[in-house]
Design a protein around this motif. Structure first.
Motif, PDB file in Angstrom:
ATOM      1  N   GLU A 314       0.834  -1.201   0.036  1.00 28.48           N
ATOM      2  CA  GLU A 314       0.119   0.098   0.047  1.00 28.48           C
ATOM      3  C   GLU A 314       0.850   1.380   0.153  1.00 28.48           C
ATOM      4  N   VAL A 315       0.277   2.295  -0.744  1.00 29.60           N
ATOM      5  CA  VAL A 315       1.230   3.425  -1.014  1.00 29.60           C
ATOM      6  C   VAL A 315       0.243   4.430  -0.125  1.00 29.60           C
ATOM      7  N   TYR A 316       0.919   5.066   0.921  1.00 29.86           N
ATOM      8  CA  TYR A 316       0.109   5.879   1.613  1.00 29.86           C
ATOM      9  C   TYR A 316       0.169   7.437   0.956  1.00 29.86           C
ATOM     10  N   ASP A 317      -0.878   8.207   1.511  1.00 35.91           N
ATOM     11  CA  ASP A 317      -1.027   9.511   0.940  1.00 35.91           C
ATOM     12  C   ASP A 317      -0.940  10.491   2.247  1.00 35.91           C
ATOM     13  N   ASP A 318       0.431  10.654   2.621  1.00 35.03           N
ATOM     14  CA  ASP A 318       0.875  11.503   3.564  1.00 35.03           C
ATOM     15  C   ASP A 318       2.273  12.069   3.013  1.00 35.03           C
ATOM     16  N   ILE A 319       2.443  13.078   3.910  1.00 27.95           N
ATOM     17  CA  ILE A 319       3.779  14.012   3.702  1.00 27.95           C
ATOM     18  C   ILE A 319       4.294  14.137   5.104  1.00 27.95           C
ATOM     19  N   ILE A 320       5.766  13.244   5.149  1.00 31.31           N
ATOM     20  CA  ILE A 320       6.452  13.472   6.223  1.00 31.31           C
ATOM     21  C   ILE A 320       7.728  14.028   5.915  1.00 31.31           C
ATOM     22  N   GLU A 321       8.006  15.296   6.163  1.00 33.80           N
ATOM     23  CA  GLU A 321       9.229  16.054   5.803  1.00 33.80           C
ATOM     24  C   GLU A 321      10.774  15.565   6.561  1.00 33.80           C
ATOM     25  N   MET A 357      -3.882  18.546  -4.883  1.00 33.93           N
ATOM     26  CA  MET A 357      -5.299  18.731  -5.634  1.00 33.93           C
ATOM     27  C   MET A 357      -5.783  19.892  -5.631  1.00 33.93           C
ATOM     28  N   ASP A 358      -6.663  20.257  -6.718  1.00 41.01           N
ATOM     29  CA  ASP A 358      -7.516  21.605  -6.504  1.00 41.01           C
ATOM     30  C   ASP A 358      -8.630  21.083  -5.982  1.00 41.01           C
ATOM     31  N   LYS A 359      -9.164  22.163  -5.011  1.00 48.77           N
ATOM     32  CA  LYS A 359     -10.413  21.669  -4.110  1.00 48.77           C
ATOM     33  C   LYS A 359     -11.658  21.969  -4.801  1.00 48.77           C
ATOM     34  N   LEU A 360     -11.818  22.498  -5.859  1.00 50.51           N
ATOM     35  CA  LEU A 360     -13.091  22.472  -6.773  1.00 50.51           C
ATOM     36  C   LEU A 360     -12.907  21.416  -7.730  1.00 50.51           C
ATOM     37  N   THR A 361     -12.038  21.349  -8.574  1.00 48.99           N
ATOM     38  CA  THR A 361     -11.962  20.506  -9.678  1.00 48.99           C
ATOM     39  C   THR A 361     -11.586  19.221  -9.238  1.00 48.99           C
ATOM     40  N   TYR A 362     -10.776  18.943  -8.281  1.00 47.76           N
ATOM     41  CA  TYR A 362      -9.926  17.683  -8.000  1.00 47.76           C
ATOM     42  C   TYR A 362      -9.138  17.302  -8.946  1.00 47.76           C
ATOM     43  N   GLU A 363      -8.460  18.187  -9.733  1.00 44.31           N
ATOM     44  CA  GLU A 363      -7.632  18.020 -10.602  1.00 44.31           C
ATOM     45  C   GLU A 363      -6.078  18.323  -9.939  1.00 44.31           C
ATOM     46  N   THR A 364      -5.019  17.719 -10.415  1.00 42.67           N
ATOM     47  CA  THR A 364      -3.802  17.854  -9.780  1.00 42.67           C
ATOM     48  C   THR A 364      -3.310  19.522 -10.105  1.00 42.67           C
ATOM     49  N   ARG A 365      -2.442  20.206  -9.230  1.00 44.46           N
ATOM     50  CA  ARG A 365      -2.030  21.154  -9.218  1.00 44.46           C
ATOM     51  C   ARG A 365      -0.563  21.164  -9.882  1.00 44.46           C
ATOM     52  N   GLY A 366      -0.360  20.079 -10.330  1.00 47.18           N
ATOM     53  CA  GLY A 366       1.165  19.955 -10.960  1.00 47.18           C
ATOM     54  C   GLY A 366       2.195  19.607  -9.810  1.00 47.18           C
ATOM     55  N   ILE A 367       1.941  19.285  -8.621  1.00 48.82           N
ATOM     56  CA  ILE A 367       2.845  19.267  -7.446  1.00 48.82           C
ATOM     57  C   ILE A 367       2.555  17.814  -6.984  1.00 48.82           C
ATOM     58  N   GLY A 368       3.650  16.946  -6.433  1.00 49.85           N
ATOM     59  CA  GLY A 368       3.481  15.912  -5.690  1.00 49.85           C
ATOM     60  C   GLY A 368       4.553  15.549  -4.895  1.00 49.85           C
ATOM     61  N   PHE A 369       4.355  14.721  -3.759  1.00 49.17           N
ATOM     62  CA  PHE A 369       5.585  14.661  -2.995  1.00 49.17           C
ATOM     63  C   PHE A 369       5.663  13.121  -2.731  1.00 49.17           C
ATOM     64  N   PHE A 370       6.883  12.552  -2.572  1.00 52.94           N
ATOM     65  CA  PHE A 370       6.680  10.902  -2.745  1.00 52.94           C
ATOM     66  C   PHE A 370       7.954  10.728  -1.729  1.00 52.94           C
TER      67      PHE A 370
END
Length: 542
Positions: A314-321, A357-370
């Protein structure tokens, strides 16, 4: 002008009998019964009393016409005084004027140059002459406020020695103690005091520097900092970021001490990390491409890959700096999360992937963290390979989310009260050693009451700066303080309040000052000292 023969005569009503006992001067010669009262002669009472004659005036002792007569009385009194004044002036003719003016030569005033001060009166004892007043900036503090350690006890504060029982009580005989024995007692007491502190943990993510960014590459005379601030806030409000709530969207931007750079301060470190992903990204609303970077004082939390809640593939959806977090940008807006996972899984086992993600369209804002659990290749090879990947003709960009390229400061442990003293006394690879700089910061030097009292602060500042100047030539000395009218509980209490900053012209002098003042007591407060990056200091990042 009234004649002097009528001066001072009482003004009685015409045809009034002043000998009549019913006459009342306050009632202007009117009989008492006409004043709204009558005498009660009821035989059932053995005394006389007055009862109201008019029942509808019980609330008001005087009727309207009575009030009028009463008010006229004061008018007549004023008129009498005025008439008497005129009569006196009439008597005081030109012939008598000289005798009246002579009084100024008889102990009152000499001439007009005396400026109204009476002759013969000496200046009161203790009154200060204006020429002897010392300006506030010239006042020198006699008490330096610094503690003084006796020879052989350098590095040990007076408060610590007193808490160990080394000083006799008043009146008792002093003991002759060997200096080595005293040092053993002091060292043992220091260790016990460190162990008695509460077990709190500190990471670089708790620091203010982790929430700070430096913005450049734009002419701030054309693009005002307020416009950049508004753009960032709108971006955060319209974006879904794990761990960021609505109250965390506020950011503050101010110009630095250098006109070509601005300082951004976020409410959370994850907010600063997200905005860092916009580095070198074209912003159509501003028609500029911003250069965004971390301060040189930024410390990377170099923790091992997280295995908490490991649940297979499973790939989690969180950000740990941490040092294991990577940023992925230039993701197409209609790209799914599964498409990104497919590309990244080529180089190792993913632990987490979070796409903004965008709050209205739920489309990506072009940024991700992995973040990876493990890699099949080296970190450098993974970054280079991902930068060659494409999604819908968009070339992906990958880089470390938490990195200090200029100084490389890292921390791989959570500091607690028990570990802090050990790390300070025995530096190791778990906490990077700070580079030697010309600038120093001193913490825990002043109280809020000191900072809001200009006279008191001036003396403390002179004392502190004078002590620093004994180690070398100072380039700049600075004490942050609240603005005028600061109110505790209403205005912001900034972390730099209570600190002192000094920059020497030579690094060796700064090191000598650091070793000489750290651990001493100033104004009854233990001084904590450390280096601060010279470039950050020049920009105004404290």
């Amino acid at each position: 002008m009234p004649s002097s023969g009528t001066s001072g005569l009482p003004r009685y009503p015409k045809n009034s009998d002043t000998s009549n006992s019913s006459y009342n001067r306050r009632d202007h010669g009117r009989p008492r019964e006409s004043n709204g009262y009558k005498r009660d002669t009821d035989s059932s009472h053995d005394h006389q009393k007055f009862i109201p004659k008019y029942d509808n005036h019980n609330r008001d002792r005087y009727r309207s016409d009575d009030r009028g007569y009463r008010d006229n009385r004061y008018d007549r009194d004023r008129r009498d005084n005025r008439d008497n004044r005129y009569q006196r002036d009439h008597k005081d003719n030109r012939d008598n004027r000289d005798s009246r003016d002579n009084r100024y030569n008889n102990g009152y005033r000499n001439d007009r140059s005396d400026q109204g001060r009476r002759v013969g009166r000496e200046r009161p004892q203790g009154s200060a002459q204006r020429s002897n007043v010392v300006p506030l900036d010239k006042i020198k503090v006699e008490n330096s406020m610094w503690d003084k350690a006796p020879e052989g006890y350098e590095g040990y504060s007076a408060a610590l020695a007193k808490s160990c029982g080394l000083f006799p009580i008043p009146g008792a005989t002093a003991k002759n103690l060997d200096i080595e024995q005293v040092k053993r007692i002091l060292n043992r007491n220091q260790k016990f005091r460190a162990l008695s502190l509460e077990d709190s943990q500190l990471t670089p993510l708790d620091s203010r520097i982790s929430k700070t960014l430096i913005i450049s590459g734009v002419d701030f005379n054309v693009v005002e900092p307020e416009k950049i601030q508004k753009y960032f806030q709108n971006f955060l409000i319209s974006t879904i970021i794990p761990g960021v709530n609505y109250e965390d969207h506020s950011v503050d931007i101010r110009l630095s001490n250098k006109p070509d750079k601005a300082i951004l301060e976020a409410s959370k470190s994850i907010v600063a990390t997200t905005l860092l992903a916009l580095n070198n990204t074209e912003i159509p609303e501003l028609e500029v491409s911003l250069n965004i970077e971390r301060p040189n004082e930024y410390i990377v939390f170099n923790s091992p890959a997280s295995s908490d809640g490991d649940n297979g593939d499973e790939v989690y959806d969180d950000i740990i700096e941490s040092s294991n977090l990577y940023t992925l940008t230039n993701i197409p807006f209609d790209t799914s999360r599964e498409d990104v996972i497919e590309i990244l899984s080529k180089y190792g086992t993913l632990r987490s992937l979070s796409i903004v993600m965008d709050k209205l369209t739920y489309e990506t804002r072009g940024i991700g963290f992995f973040e990876y659990k493990s890699l099949n290749v080296s970190t450098e090879e993974m970054v280079d390979s991902v930068n060659q990947e494409e999604l819908d003709t968009n070339r992906l960009k990958c880089f470390r989310a938490c990195e200090n390229k200029s100084c490389g400061y890292e921390q791989s442990i959570k500091l607690s009260a028990g570990l802090l003293l050990d790390v300070v006394n025995s530096p190791n690879h778990k906490v990077s050693k700070h580079k030697t700089t010309k600038a120093l910061q001193f913490i825990n030097c002043f109280t809020l009451d000191d900072l809001t009292n200009e006279t008191k602060l001036k003396g403390l500042q002179d004392s502190f700066q004078t002590e620093c100047e004994t180690f070398g030539k100072i380039e700049k000395f600075f004490i942050p303080k609240p603005a005028a009218g600061f109110k505790l509980g209403v205005d912001e209490l900034k972390p730099e309040y209570g600190r002192a900053y000094v920059k020497f012209e030579d690094k060796n002098d700064a090191t000598a000052c650091l070793n000489g003042l750290a651990g001493r007591y100033f104004n009854g407060r233990l001084v904590i000292a450390g280096y601060i990056d010279d470039e950050d200091f020049d920009l105004g990042i404290f």
